[in-house]
Design an enzyme around this catalytic site. Structure first.
Site, PDB file in Angstrom:
ATOM      1  CD1 TRP B 330      -7.077 -35.044   5.276  1.00 60.60           C
ATOM      2  CD2 TRP B 330      -8.696 -33.976   4.160  1.00 60.60           C
ATOM      3  NE1 TRP B 330      -8.056 -35.955   4.995  1.00 60.60           N
ATOM      4  CE2 TRP B 330      -9.068 -35.329   4.316  1.00 60.60           C
ATOM      5  CE3 TRP B 330      -9.559 -33.116   3.482  1.00 60.60           C
ATOM      6  CZ2 TRP B 330     -10.272 -35.833   3.828  1.00 60.60           C
ATOM      7  CZ3 TRP B 330     -10.748 -33.623   2.995  1.00 60.60           C
ATOM      8  CH2 TRP B 330     -11.101 -34.971   3.169  1.00 60.60           C
ATOM      9  CG  HIS B 331      -9.471 -29.582   1.763  1.00 58.35           C
ATOM     10  ND1 HIS B 331      -9.279 -29.313   3.089  1.00 58.35           N
ATOM     11  CD2 HIS B 331     -10.797 -29.805   1.612  1.00 58.35           C
ATOM     12  CE1 HIS B 331     -10.438 -29.376   3.716  1.00 58.35           C
ATOM     13  NE2 HIS B 331     -11.380 -29.672   2.856  1.00 58.35           N
ATOM     14  N   GLY B 332      -5.535 -31.147  -0.407  1.00 57.17           N
ATOM     15  CA  GLY B 332      -4.751 -31.358  -1.609  1.00 57.17           C
ATOM     16  C   GLY B 332      -3.312 -30.954  -1.388  1.00 57.17           C
TER      17      GLY B 332
END
Lengths: 367, 474
Positions: B330-332
């Site tokens: 989700w963070h990248g």
């Protein structure tokens, strides 16, 4: 309690009432004006960028805000401001250029090529170190920079033996009062630094400079130079001193090929009123300037230079019949035409290390 | 638009507050409730302007998402008693929303890796990521899933629904507000004087965190790592990762503070997102304090539906693995984020199943220190998008390139005051006791501090645009 919100509203209302400025004296550029609504610009987002630039450019008390912010930053111990180091004793330093071996190699071979093909008998080069090298004691704590002494040595040793190298760095390092060799607020060397190096150069040319008297006079005590402008730090103004050989008035005239003017002085005193007083010397940097003197001794000098030469060349006036000063950054004609038109006896390259390391136009001019 | 900009602070926010509150003069007392549709419309339009300001091209995508999900939910309501049908609608909505997220966020990453695996040359150019898509997709999903589960009602007013998705305080960087938390506030909320003041203070605190602390930390990190990790000393590497930790914390929590504060001004009560995570005394505790709304989202919509911890140990570990791989990604869209997620998966499983009893016996101060160091190691994984430099960074941390170097000393000495300030500001010492918050002297002190911080932040923002043109330089 609504004070915070009120103050925000107040700032924006004041912003609207306050007349917009066209230009910023301090930043030396046109400020963003209120953009006109334009659908195309809104669609690609540039309208919004212009609005943001407009608001911050026209922000009320902008110059003062920058000054206060700089003050806080320095108080916190920060030392880097927009490409400028703020060191000890209110001294500002230009952040040195990075040494790019490939670029330097090209410049060196171009100079060697020129040395061979120009047909000038006496050739010299002066690479002037910057204040970060000579006044390293006043740099911010722990700051470690590449040695310009080594860089100059590398460049000098790669240059043709036809070109005689002036050891400016040793001369400046051995000066008793080193702090007076560079401005605190500008990236240039001072006239006294230039004078010291001139004495060495004169000796190499076989000129007896001690026969002449030189007069020094402070023409401004309110000089804030490029480093102040870049950083926004205006702490301690510099004195701007000029040193000139005595009794040269009326013995020469200066032709500027950009402004097409002819004057009898190397100084443009009107620049003392401008935002950059250093332009006093020759009025700034121009593609080609010619000094013709009454001293018809047949000695003709070509100077290929950056702005460090501007306060250096005046020392040479009594000794030459003609001095042609070419600044490759502005010069777009053929340098070989200049050579064949004049028949020079002397050639001088004068650069400060930072400009020399970044320069790419010298190569273009020679080839 | 971003909060930390002159245009937001001096034009957007004052204008928004004026338009929002001005009609209240004509609607005293109870009549104010009638203004809610007007207020929602105002916030909705303002939010779209806010979003379009930075990225006009993605506004269509956002409107499409709103209309699609609004319609899906209405249909789910129609099939209130037909779970089978609702399930199809849910799957359709999941495919649509996650499909968009995948297309914009992960397709480039996927294409690159598939091409590498199969030995193709990758000619695919990924689309530009629309701002906030990770956040608003999760908000939309929380709505659609909860309508499916009948955990919340259906929003019949498209304006209210659009407001939930686009509301500018939390649109770009969270917190991720679940629809159930805000359902009633969309139609009934009270804006009180003290809430506006508290909201403003919270906003200014967040602004200061972002503009002064996070930006300084970011610059220091950049300056320290400018020559890469192959030569940086242990001192440089440790301070670099410390600055990185502070940058990411103050940036992210600053945005959350600003969002919560702005929400408060307009009468909304958003969930907390950060609770001094660097004071955590275990990794489990850290994740109860760091990006709380994301953890809650994954708990409510992934972990618990998978069976949570009410199942066998093996199944629980599987569930945790799914959650933490997703959290990482989700963070990248990059391997290092996945690695970062797996790193926490391992630590959390270790804490939960192996070290539980040992940890309880260690004095709290040591637990805090060890936790913080483990979190810093995590940030190394997070910071290095290029997997190959991770080992260089760790080598540097353990002294492979010497203990200290002049460049690092120089950077740290010029940022030392800020570093101390960052350390202090990430502890819990500034928390006011609830009963003291509204005492007059403290109130006055708070108002003064807030004004001071606001001035300081604007000073910083305006000065950043100082851009002298030096024609005489050359």
């Amino acid at each position: 309690m609504f004070f915070v919100l009120l103050s925000l509203i107040a700032v924006s209302v004041f912003g609207f009432i306050f007349p917009d400025s066209e230009i910023s004296e301090k930043e030396n550029r046109a400020l963003q004006q209120l953009p006109i609504v334009n659908f195309e610009k809104i669609k690609n987002g540039s309208y919004m960028e212009e609005i943001e630039a407009y608001l911050s450019d026209q922000f009320i008390f902008r110059d003062e805000i920058v000054a206060v912010n700089n003050f806080i930053d320095r108080f916190l111990g920060r030392t880097e401001f927009n490409g400028v180091y703020s060191g000890k004793n209110n001294r500002l330093f230009e952040i040195p250029s990075v040494y790019d071996g490939e670029r330097v190699g090209k410049a060196v071979s171009a100079i060697n090529y020129f040395s061979q093909s120009c047909g000038v008998a006496h050739q010299n080069i002066i690479l002037v170190p910057n204040s970060t090298e000579i006044l390293s004691a006043e740099l911010p704590a722990y700051l470690e920079l590449a040695s310009q002494k080594q860089q100059i040595e590398t460049i000098y040793s790669a240059l043709s033996s036809e070109i005689f190298k002036v050891d400016a760095i040793t001369t400046l390092e051995n000066c008793a009062d080193k702090s007076g060799l560079y401005f605190k607020t500008d990236h240039h060397w001072t006239s006294s630094a230039a004078y010291e190096v001139f004495l060495v150069y004169a000796q190499m040319l076989g000129i007896n400079a001690s026969e002449l008297n030189f007069t020094a006079s402070v023409v401004s005590d309110s000089f804030y130079g490029t480093l102040s402008a870049s950083s926004g730090i205006y702490e301690e103004a510099d004195n701007l001193e000029v040193i000139i050989p005595e009794n040269i008035a009326g013995t020469f005239f200066v032709q500027n090929y950009d402004t097409l003017t002819k004057t009898s002085s190397v100084f443009d005193l009107s620049k003392l009123q401008s935002s950059n007083q250093y332009d006093l010397f020759f009025g700034g940097n121009f593609s080609k300037i010619q000094i013709s003197t009454k001293n018809l001794n047949g000695k003709k000098l070509l100077v290929i230079k950056d702005s460090y030469a501007n306060n250096f060349v005046p020392f040479l006036i009594p000794f030459f019949e003609k001095i042609v000063i070419v600044d490759p950054r502005y010069f777009s004609d053929n340098i070989y035409d200049v050579l064949s038109d004049n028949g020079f006896s002397h050639l001088l390259f004068l650069y400060n290390v930072n400009t020399f390391l970044e320069d790419t136009v010298l190569v273009d001019m020679i080839y | 638009m971003v909060f930390s900009s002159v245009v937001f602070l001096t034009v957007f926010l004052p204008v928004a507050v004026l338009i929002y509150f001005l009609p209240q003069i004509f609607f005293p007392g109870e009549k104010r409730k009638k203004l809610i549709p007007y207020k929602n419309a105002v916030l909705c339009v303002l939010s779209l302007i806010f979003y379009a300001w930075g990225e006009p091209r993605n506004i269509a995508l956002m409107l499409l998402s709103i209309v699609f999900n609004y319609t899906i939910a209405l249909h789910m309501k129609k099939y209130e008693y037909d779970k089978e049908h609702r399930r199809y609608l849910l799957i359709f909505a999941l495919v649509f929303n996650l499909g968009l997220l995948f297309f914009y966020k992960y397709s480039g990453f996927a294409a690159e890796n598939i091409a590498q695996l199969l030995g193709f040359t990758n000619n695919y150019t990924a689309p530009l990521l629309p701002i906030g898509i990770s956040f608003y997709t999760f908000q939309i999903l929380s709505y659609v899933i909860d309508v499916y589960r009948q955990r919340c009602g259906v929003q019949k007013n498209i304006l209210s629904f659009a407001l939930y998705i686009t509301f500018f305080p939390q649109l770009i960087a969270g917190p991720i507000v679940q629809y159930v938390d805000i359902e009633t506030q969309l139609n009934e909320r009270t804006e009180a004087f003290d809430r506006v003041f508290n909201g403003l203070s919270r906003f200014v605190v967040g602004l200061t965190k972002k503009v002064i602390l996070a930006n300084s930390a970011g610059e220091a990190y950049e300056a320290l790592t400018i020559n890469g990790f192959s030569e940086i000393s242990a001192f440089g590497a440790w301070t670099a990762i410390l600055f990185f930790a502070f940058q990411i914390y103050f940036d992210f929590s600053g945005y959350s503070d600003m969002a919560i504060g702005l929400g408060g001004i307009f009468g909304f009560c958003f969930p907390e997102n950060f609770r001094h995570p660097y004071c955590a005394d275990s990794i489990t505790d850290f994740w109860r304090r760091w990006h709380i709304t994301l953890s809650l989202w994954f708990r409510d919509y992934v972990y618990i539906p998978l069976g949570g911890n009410r199942c066998s140990v093996i199944r629980n570990i599987f569930n945790l693995s799914v959650v933490w791989c997703l959290t990482g990604l989700w963070h990248g869209a990059s391997w290092n984020f996945l690695l970062w997620g797996i790193y926490y998966l391992i630590l959390l499983i270790a804490e939960k199943y192996i070290l539980k009893d040992i940890i309880a016996k260690i004095p709290q101060i040591f637990r805090k220190i060890v936790t913080f160091i483990l979190v810093l190691f995590g940030w190394v994984l997070f910071a290095c998008e290029d997997i190959s430099v991770i080992s260089e960074f760790f080598n540097a941390l353990f002294g492979a390139n010497g203990i200290s170097d002049n460049h690092s000393s120089y950077v740290v000495s010029s940022e030392l005051v800020m570093l101390i300030l960052m350390c202090v500001c990430s502890t819990e010492i500034f928390i006011l006791k609830e009963e003291n918050k509204n005492k007059l002297p403290i109130l006055v002190f708070r108002a003064m501090t807030v004004t001071f911080l606001l001035v300081l932040s604007i000073l910083c923002l305006v000065s950043d645009t100082y851009n002298p043109f030096l024609y005489f330089r050359f």
